[in-house]
Design a protein around this motif. Structure first.
Motif, PDB file in Angstrom:
ATOM      1  N   GLY A  94       0.711  -1.046  -0.228  1.00  0.00           N
ATOM      2  CA  GLY A  94      -0.037  -0.158   0.080  1.00  0.00           C
ATOM      3  C   GLY A  94       0.755   1.318   0.043  1.00  0.00           C
ATOM      4  O   GLY A  94       1.832   1.214  -0.686  1.00  0.00           O
ATOM      5  N   THR A 113       1.849  -0.849  -6.860  1.00  0.00           N
ATOM      6  CA  THR A 113       1.055  -1.057  -8.335  1.00  0.00           C
ATOM      7  C   THR A 113       1.651  -2.574  -8.826  1.00  0.00           C
ATOM      8  O   THR A 113       0.882  -3.519  -9.145  1.00  0.00           O
ATOM      9  N   MET A 116      -0.005  -5.208  -7.035  1.00  0.00           N
ATOM     10  CA  MET A 116      -1.355  -5.524  -7.030  1.00  0.00           C
ATOM     11  C   MET A 116      -1.581  -6.332  -8.459  1.00  0.00           C
ATOM     12  O   MET A 116      -2.281  -7.375  -8.559  1.00  0.00           O
ATOM     13  N   ILE A 128      -4.133  -4.194   2.224  1.00  0.00           N
ATOM     14  CA  ILE A 128      -3.881  -3.070   2.315  1.00  0.00           C
ATOM     15  C   ILE A 128      -3.497  -2.405   3.428  1.00  0.00           C
ATOM     16  O   ILE A 128      -4.416  -2.091   4.268  1.00  0.00           O
ATOM     17  N   THR A 137      -4.672   5.381  -2.889  1.00  0.00           N
ATOM     18  CA  THR A 137      -4.815   4.115  -2.414  1.00  0.00           C
ATOM     19  C   THR A 137      -6.059   3.804  -3.320  1.00  0.00           C
ATOM     20  O   THR A 137      -6.132   2.859  -3.954  1.00  0.00           O
ATOM     21  N   ILE A 141      -6.255   1.098  -6.325  1.00  0.00           N
ATOM     22  CA  ILE A 141      -7.150  -0.154  -6.430  1.00  0.00           C
ATOM     23  C   ILE A 141      -8.238  -0.184  -7.329  1.00  0.00           C
ATOM     24  O   ILE A 141      -8.651  -1.242  -7.776  1.00  0.00           O
ATOM     25  N   LYS A 142      -8.677   0.939  -7.664  1.00  0.00           N
ATOM     26  CA  LYS A 142      -9.675   1.270  -8.723  1.00  0.00           C
ATOM     27  C   LYS A 142      -9.235   0.589 -10.124  1.00  0.00           C
ATOM     28  O   LYS A 142     -10.016  -0.070 -10.986  1.00  0.00           O
ATOM     29  N   CYS A 164     -14.547   1.933  -1.028  1.00  0.00           N
ATOM     30  CA  CYS A 164     -13.873   0.682  -0.840  1.00  0.00           C
ATOM     31  C   CYS A 164     -14.750  -0.162  -0.636  1.00  0.00           C
ATOM     32  O   CYS A 164     -14.588  -1.612  -1.475  1.00  0.00           O
ATOM     33  N   TYR A 169     -14.117  -4.362  -1.308  1.00  0.00           N
ATOM     34  CA  TYR A 169     -13.143  -4.567  -0.129  1.00  0.00           C
ATOM     35  C   TYR A 169     -13.718  -4.645   1.208  1.00  0.00           C
ATOM     36  O   TYR A 169     -14.975  -4.456   1.376  1.00  0.00           O
TER      37      TYR A 169
END
Ligand SMILES: [Zn+2]
Length: 254
Positions: A94, A113, A116, A128, A137, A141-142, A164, A169
């Protein structure tokens, strides 16, 4: 029964009595612990703990504090570690903009990244760490709609929690919810759907009241469950049981 969805029993503060503590935890009804690697050595040690203790599972990843070590070789080693069947997540990964000593933002974003991408490739959830970096963040994550995970030690607003949740999440609650000055996290604890709540220690850190400041351990999750139940006008047993099913579902644990 308790499932601790975020712990660091590889931490040196357990070097003197790790085995004893873990035996006590199992006697006290701990049915699962996700030990999260922060450094590369932490990731390796997390996997070792799963070999020794049946209730232990591991997340492997590099914490933003160490983002500057992440390169292709490190990603390759994390991938190799993930082949162990008790590795259930990539984490903790994160962004942490809180301390100025941490690597620069670009470096943190690149490391986050890359990890991920690894989670997406391996079809594993993520754990995370987000401190003072909610917007970045969320943006990252999107970009990975196929990946889900938990926002550990959640510290954002209710608005951020809703974003989130929309992405699938889970929200991780630590001892912070029991602190006397806790405000935002209390609101979040009231609103989050019960099937998205995870309980965690982040031990040895973040011990809940009345043990604030002491070395934390998974059986202290009782206090977190009690507090969340009080906030939601629910019973602690329900919060604990539901959080166990949530952790098992997210981590694909039988
Ligand atoms: Zn942690």
């Amino acid at each position: 029964m308790i499932f601790d969805s975020h712990a660091h029993y590889d931490d040196e503060s357990f070097n003197e009595d790790r085995d004893e503590v873990i035996k006590e935890l199992i006697a006290n009804g701990i049915v699962g612990v996700l030990n999260c690697g922060a450094s590369l050595q932490g990731a390796r040690d997390s996997v070792e703990l799963t070999k020794k203790y049946g209730v232990f599972y591991a997340a492997v990843g590099i914490h933003p504090e160490f983002a500057d070590i992440v390169n292709d070789d490190v990603i390759k080693e994390l991938e190799d570690l993930s082949k162990n069947e008790k590795v259930k997540a990539i984490g903790e990964i994160g962004l942490d903009y809180h301390s100025e000593e941490n690597p620069g933002r670009e470096i943190q974003i690149a490391a986050f990244t890359a990890q991920m991408e690894l989670a997406e490739k391996l079809n594993l959830p993520v754990v995370i760490h987000d401190r003072d970096a909610h917007e970045d963040t969320l943006n990252i994550i999107k970009k990975f709609p196929k990946v889900i995970g938990t926002i550990h030690c959640f510290s954002g607003s209710l608005e951020f929690a809703r974003e989130c949740l929309k992405l699938g999440y889970y929200i991780g609650f630590t001892g912070v919810v029991t602190f006397k000055n806790a405000k935002k996290i209390v609101e979040v604890a009231r609103e989050v759907p019960i099937d998205k709540i995870l309980l965690e220690t982040d031990c040895p850190y973040m011990a809940p009241e009345p043990n604030r400041g002491k070395r934390n351990r998974s059986d202290y999750i009782e206090y977190i469950a009690e507090k969340i139940a009080e906030i939601r006008r629910d019973i602690p047993l329900n919060v604990k049981n539901q959080s166990i099913s949530n952790a098992k579902k997210l981590l694909n644990v039988k």
